[in-house]
Structures are given as C-alpha cells and as structure tokens.
Scaffold this motif. Structure first.
Motif, PDB file in Angstrom:
ATOM      1  N   GLY A   1     -37.539 -55.772  66.281  1.00  0.00           N
ATOM      2  CA  GLY A   1     -37.340 -54.333  66.382  1.00  0.00           C
ATOM      3  C   GLY A   1     -37.460 -53.571  65.072  1.00  0.00           C
ATOM      4  O   GLY A   1     -37.839 -52.399  65.055  1.00  0.00           O
ATOM      5  N   GLY A   2     -37.120 -54.244  63.956  1.00  0.00           N
ATOM      6  CA  GLY A   2     -37.219 -53.609  62.645  1.00  0.00           C
ATOM      7  C   GLY A   2     -36.654 -52.203  62.618  1.00  0.00           C
ATOM      8  O   GLY A   2     -35.614 -51.913  63.236  1.00  0.00           O
ATOM      9  N   SER A   3     -37.332 -51.321  61.910  1.00  0.00           N
ATOM     10  CA  SER A   3     -36.794 -49.966  61.748  1.00  0.00           C
ATOM     11  C   SER A   3     -37.068 -49.077  62.968  1.00  0.00           C
ATOM     12  O   SER A   3     -36.850 -47.871  62.923  1.00  0.00           O
TER      13      SER A   3
ATOM     14  N   TRP B   1     -32.256 -47.396  66.193  1.00  0.00           N
ATOM     15  CA  TRP B   1     -31.610 -46.694  67.307  1.00  0.00           C
ATOM     16  C   TRP B   1     -30.428 -47.480  67.878  1.00  0.00           C
ATOM     17  O   TRP B   1     -29.435 -46.889  68.316  1.00  0.00           O
ATOM     18  N   SER B   2     -30.509 -48.802  67.874  1.00  0.00           N
ATOM     19  CA  SER B   2     -29.386 -49.602  68.398  1.00  0.00           C
ATOM     20  C   SER B   2     -28.135 -49.356  67.560  1.00  0.00           C
ATOM     21  O   SER B   2     -27.027 -49.238  68.096  1.00  0.00           O
ATOM     22  N   VAL B   3     -28.313 -49.237  66.233  1.00  0.00           N
ATOM     23  CA  VAL B   3     -27.172 -48.963  65.356  1.00  0.00           C
ATOM     24  C   VAL B   3     -26.628 -47.563  65.664  1.00  0.00           C
ATOM     25  O   VAL B   3     -25.436 -47.349  65.851  1.00  0.00           O
TER      26      VAL B   3
ATOM     27  N   THR C   1     -33.578 -44.461  74.554  1.00  0.00           N
ATOM     28  CA  THR C   1     -34.153 -44.255  73.218  1.00  0.00           C
ATOM     29  C   THR C   1     -34.597 -45.571  72.579  1.00  0.00           C
ATOM     30  O   THR C   1     -35.691 -45.659  72.016  1.00  0.00           O
ATOM     31  N   VAL C   2     -33.753 -46.598  72.685  1.00  0.00           N
ATOM     32  CA  VAL C   2     -34.125 -47.902  72.110  1.00  0.00           C
ATOM     33  C   VAL C   2     -35.384 -48.418  72.809  1.00  0.00           C
ATOM     34  O   VAL C   2     -36.341 -48.850  72.166  1.00  0.00           O
ATOM     35  N   LYS C   3     -35.374 -48.341  74.148  1.00  0.00           N
ATOM     36  CA  LYS C   3     -36.534 -48.840  74.909  1.00  0.00           C
ATOM     37  C   LYS C   3     -37.820 -48.106  74.506  1.00  0.00           C
ATOM     38  O   LYS C   3     -38.847 -48.728  74.250  1.00  0.00           O
TER      39      LYS C   3
ATOM     40  N   TYR D   1     -41.473 -58.679  73.111  1.00  0.00           N
ATOM     41  CA  TYR D   1     -40.665 -58.080  72.022  1.00  0.00           C
ATOM     42  C   TYR D   1     -39.191 -57.989  72.411  1.00  0.00           C
ATOM     43  O   TYR D   1     -38.846 -57.976  73.599  1.00  0.00           O
ATOM     44  N   GLY D   2     -38.331 -57.932  71.395  1.00  0.00           N
ATOM     45  CA  GLY D   2     -36.912 -57.679  71.628  1.00  0.00           C
ATOM     46  C   GLY D   2     -36.767 -56.302  72.251  1.00  0.00           C
ATOM     47  O   GLY D   2     -37.560 -55.409  71.970  1.00  0.00           O
ATOM     48  N   ASP D   3     -35.736 -56.123  73.089  1.00  0.00           N
ATOM     49  CA  ASP D   3     -35.678 -54.882  73.865  1.00  0.00           C
ATOM     50  C   ASP D   3     -34.245 -54.583  74.326  1.00  0.00           C
ATOM     51  O   ASP D   3     -33.371 -55.452  74.268  1.00  0.00           O
TER      52      ASP D   3
ATOM     53  N   SER E   1     -32.663 -60.056  71.680  1.00  0.00           N
ATOM     54  CA  SER E   1     -33.377 -60.287  70.420  1.00  0.00           C
ATOM     55  C   SER E   1     -34.684 -61.032  70.671  1.00  0.00           C
ATOM     56  O   SER E   1     -34.757 -61.908  71.545  1.00  0.00           O
ATOM     57  N   GLY E   2     -35.684 -60.706  69.885  1.00  0.00           N
ATOM     58  CA  GLY E   2     -36.947 -61.447  69.953  1.00  0.00           C
ATOM     59  C   GLY E   2     -36.731 -62.919  69.602  1.00  0.00           C
ATOM     60  O   GLY E   2     -37.441 -63.792  70.087  1.00  0.00           O
ATOM     61  N   ASP E   3     -35.731 -63.181  68.754  1.00  0.00           N
ATOM     62  CA  ASP E   3     -35.429 -64.572  68.379  1.00  0.00           C
ATOM     63  C   ASP E   3     -34.927 -65.351  69.592  1.00  0.00           C
ATOM     64  O   ASP E   3     -35.274 -66.508  69.790  1.00  0.00           O
TER      65      ASP E   3
ATOM     66  N   ASP F   1     -29.350 -55.477  61.198  1.00  0.00           N
ATOM     67  CA  ASP F   1     -29.769 -56.009  62.482  1.00  0.00           C
ATOM     68  C   ASP F   1     -28.596 -56.165  63.440  1.00  0.00           C
ATOM     69  O   ASP F   1     -27.661 -56.905  63.142  1.00  0.00           O
ATOM     70  N   VAL F   2     -28.696 -55.525  64.592  1.00  0.00           N
ATOM     71  CA  VAL F   2     -27.623 -55.668  65.564  1.00  0.00           C
ATOM     72  C   VAL F   2     -27.674 -57.047  66.229  1.00  0.00           C
ATOM     73  O   VAL F   2     -26.738 -57.459  66.888  1.00  0.00           O
ATOM     74  N   THR F   3     -28.792 -57.751  66.064  1.00  0.00           N
ATOM     75  CA  THR F   3     -28.931 -59.063  66.707  1.00  0.00           C
ATOM     76  C   THR F   3     -28.607 -60.228  65.784  1.00  0.00           C
ATOM     77  O   THR F   3     -28.672 -61.375  66.189  1.00  0.00           O
ATOM     78  N   GLY F   4     -28.315 -59.963  64.509  1.00  0.00           N
ATOM     79  CA  GLY F   4     -27.840 -61.044  63.646  1.00  0.00           C
ATOM     80  C   GLY F   4     -28.754 -61.528  62.547  1.00  0.00           C
ATOM     81  O   GLY F   4     -28.431 -62.499  61.879  1.00  0.00           O
TER      82      GLY F   4
HETATM   83  O1  IP8 Z   1     -35.518 -57.772  65.880  1.00  0.00           O
HETATM   84  C1  IP8 Z   1     -34.247 -56.716  68.572  1.00  0.00           C
HETATM   85  O2  IP8 Z   1     -35.170 -57.752  68.363  1.00  0.00           O
HETATM   86  P1  IP8 Z   1     -35.077 -58.620  67.023  1.00  0.00           P
HETATM   87  C2  IP8 Z   1     -34.861 -55.545  69.296  1.00  0.00           C
HETATM   88  O3  IP8 Z   1     -36.004 -59.777  67.284  1.00  0.00           O
HETATM   89  C3  IP8 Z   1     -33.998 -54.342  69.361  1.00  0.00           C
HETATM   90  O4  IP8 Z   1     -33.675 -59.096  66.863  1.00  0.00           O
HETATM   91  C4  IP8 Z   1     -34.215 -53.470  70.492  1.00  0.00           C
HETATM   92  C5  IP8 Z   1     -33.110 -53.999  68.480  1.00  0.00           C
END
Ligand code: IP8
Length: 246
Positions: free
Chosen positions: A45-47, A52-54, A72-74, A130-132, A145-147, A197-200
């Motif tokens: 998701g990057g910037s 938007w998640s933050v 918005t995130v989507k 992609y992460g979503d 997360s995409g991970d 990163d909200v996903t870690g």
């Molecule tokens: O960057 C997260 O994907 P990641 C995607 O692979 C969103 O962790 C929507 C934040």
C-alpha cells in the motif's frame, strides 16, 4: 512459478502521501521481462493505502471501521494498482488485474479461485494483486496485507520461489549496525521498528517469510532499487539479499 511482492516502500515514496515511484515500477517490470517462468505479483500500500489506513485508524483486526475510511482506502489501492498495471503494460508485460476479493472471502482463501491463478499465470499473463481494505462479514472490515497474501498464495500454489522486494538490502541483524543476514535458518527475534505501516512493516514480512519457508518454498528478500538483484535471485545468479531456505 515465482511469487513477487513489491513492497509499498519501493513502488511509492513513503515520505510523501499518494506519490507513486513510476520510474522504478517500470524499471522493475522491464527486468521481469527476462524471466521465463510464470510470475504472480502482489503489491503493498505504501503512501497510498497506509496513508489513509492511518488517517481512518484502520488495522488488520476485523472491526466496524468507518465506512468512509473503507471506501477511501479501497479507492486509493485501486488507483495505485492501476498505476502498477499501466507501468507493466507500458513495459511490454501483460498484467492481469486481480483484486484480493476475487480469491478471498472474509479472511479465508477460496481454494478453487486461488488454484486458477496459476493457470492464468501459465498463459504469460501476470496476475497482479494487492493489499486492500476487505469485507470480513458481520459489518466488519479489515486491512489485508500484501505480505499475508504472499503466505496465503504460497501455501496453495507452492511457488518455486517467493521474493519480497523492499527498499533495503535484506534483513539486518539490527538497524544500528545494518549487518546484513545472508541466510536465516531459525526463527530470529524481531527487533522493533518505527513504521507508518498499519500491517507491521518488516516484522510482518519476516513472519510471513518463516511461514512460507516452513511450507517448503525458498524465500528471498532483495533490494528493488537495484532491479537486477530480483532477476539474479530468480535465475540463481550472484544472489545479494537474505534467504530463508524452504
Ligand atoms: O503494504 C497493505 O498492504 P501491505 C495495504 O502489503 C493497505 O502491508 C490497504 C494498507
């Protein structure tokens, strides 16, 4: 088959909200032209998505988040995905748009749909997911997360190789000395990091890398700023990065 995760730090400028790194995406896409195995790409998701998640305080935990936040995130991820798709097409590749809601329901994969991804990749098309922000059920949503997608797809598709492309050389033993670990064989304690990163961030990637390698797939971490390292890793040439042996 090769699974490639393009981290948000490589396809966007994380210092600047909503800024794609078009040049680097194109460079990476061009280097992937030299691979003759089926490829599946996942991007982060990057910037875009993280920004938007933050702002809307959305996380990986399923909850009743703001529906404006979900929308918005989507939207931001669709925008980033279309930039990636365009860049791949412009570079002479054949990307195939694959939103994660196509092969997941709630937080579970739809096995039949996932298996079809490998048939799509065998035609020469490159499925790109992609992460979503995802619907979880019972009025709840969550950030996928995409991970995590890398883990889910690896388990069902058993790729030859899973590659995490980031903006650093690999996994460091600690952030101060920047001592690069060439190979990781046993689970290492994950040092804390500062991340938007909200996903870690890196910790999540390492967690997924262990999960994937335990399933028998070799996992590589490489620096995408030098795209040749991605193709070298795939072709088994002069590897520079970190390996988690499967
Ligand atoms: O960057 C997260 O994907 P990641 C995607 O692979 C969103 O962790 C929507 C934040």
């Amino acid at each position: 088959m090769i699974l490639v995760k393009l981290g948000g730090s490589i396809i966007t400028n994380k210092e600047k909200p909503l800024t794609p790194n078009r040049k680097l995406i194109r460079k990476i896409a061009s280097s992937l032209k030299n691979v003759d195995e089926p490829i599946v790409v996942i991007h982060g998701g990057g910037s875009f998505g993280h920004y938007w998640s933050v702002k809307y305080d959305m996380h990986t935990k399923p909850q009743k988040y703001s529906i404006k936040g979900v929308a918005t995130v989507k939207n931001s991820m669709v925008e980033l995905n279309s930039i990636v798709l365009e860049s791949f097409l412009e570079s002479g590749l054949k990307p195939y748009c694959l939103p994660p809601s196509d092969f997941m329901i709630g937080d579970k994969p739809l096995t039949k749909k996932v298996k079809e991804i490998s048939n799509i990749a065998k035609t020469g098309l490159i499925p790109i997911s992609y992460g979503d922000a995802m619907w979880f059920g019972k009025n709840k949503f969550y950030i996928l997360s995409g991970d995590r997608i890398m883990g889910v797809l690896s388990k069902l598709l058993r790729p030859r190789l899973a590659i995490f492309v980031t903006n650093v050389d690999g996994v460091y033993s600690d952030m101060k000395s920047k001592n690069l670990l060439n190979e990781i064989t046993t689970e290492i304690p994950i040092t804390s990091e500062v991340t938007m990163d909200v996903t870690g961030g890196m910790s999540r990637k390492i967690k997924e890398a262990f999960y994937i390698s335990k399933g028998g797939t070799d996992v590589f971490f490489v620096n995408g700023k030098i795209p040749k390292r991605i193709t070298n890793a795939i072709n088994g040439k002069s590897f520079e990065g970190t390996i988690f042996r499967g």
